[in-house]
Design a protein around this motif. Structure first.
Motif, mmCIF file in Angstrom:
data_model
loop_
_atom_site.group_PDB
_atom_site.id
_atom_site.type_symbol
_atom_site.label_atom_id
_atom_site.label_comp_id
_atom_site.label_asym_id
_atom_site.label_seq_id
_atom_site.Cartn_x
_atom_site.Cartn_y
_atom_site.Cartn_z
ATOM 1 N N TYR A 9 0.829 -1.194 0.000
ATOM 2 C CA TYR A 9 0.000 0.000 0.000
ATOM 3 C C TYR A 9 0.869 1.252 0.000
ATOM 4 O O TYR A 9 1.879 1.320 0.697
ATOM 5 N N LYS A 10 0.452 2.239 -0.778
ATOM 6 C CA LYS A 10 1.141 3.526 -0.844
ATOM 7 C C LYS A 10 0.104 4.638 -0.720
ATOM 8 O O LYS A 10 -1.087 4.424 -0.958
ATOM 9 N N THR A 11 0.567 5.820 -0.361
ATOM 10 C CA THR A 11 -0.313 6.979 -0.249
ATOM 11 C C THR A 11 0.298 8.154 -0.998
ATOM 12 O O THR A 11 1.492 8.186 -1.272
ATOM 13 N N GLY A 12 -0.550 9.106 -1.338
ATOM 14 C CA GLY A 12 -0.089 10.336 -1.965
ATOM 15 C C GLY A 12 0.160 10.188 -3.458
ATOM 16 O O GLY A 12 -0.012 9.132 -4.046
ATOM 17 N N LYS A 13 0.583 11.285 -4.048
ATOM 18 C CA LYS A 13 0.895 11.303 -5.481
ATOM 19 C C LYS A 13 2.304 10.760 -5.659
ATOM 20 O O LYS A 13 3.252 11.256 -5.057
#
Length: 71
Positions: A17-21
């Motif tokens: 899982y990753k977040t942000g642009k």
């Protein structure tokens, strides 16, 4: 490696899982990271169907990591 799921057909799903642009460079780095996870699990489980994915929780984007990249 945030989640590993093994289904009834012994497919192994690796989710990171990753977040942000994310920049193109970050995506490339994360793909490499997931490929490393796939190699580790290949050593643990032997010949199996490994499927790797990056999932951005903010944008809901899913990027499939191809196993053939390390075969």
């Amino acid at each position: 490696m945030d989640r590993v799921v093994i289904d009834k057909n012994d497919n192994i799903y690796i989710l990171d899982y990753k977040t942000g642009k994310l920049t193109k460079q970050e995506i490339a780095n994360y793909k490499s990271q997931v490929l490393n996870y796939m190699n580790i699990l290949k050593d643990v489980f032997g010949q199996c169907n490994l499927l790797g994915f990056l999932y951005n929780v903010n944008t809901k984007e899913v990027i499939k990591i191809e196993q053939s990249l390390f075969d």
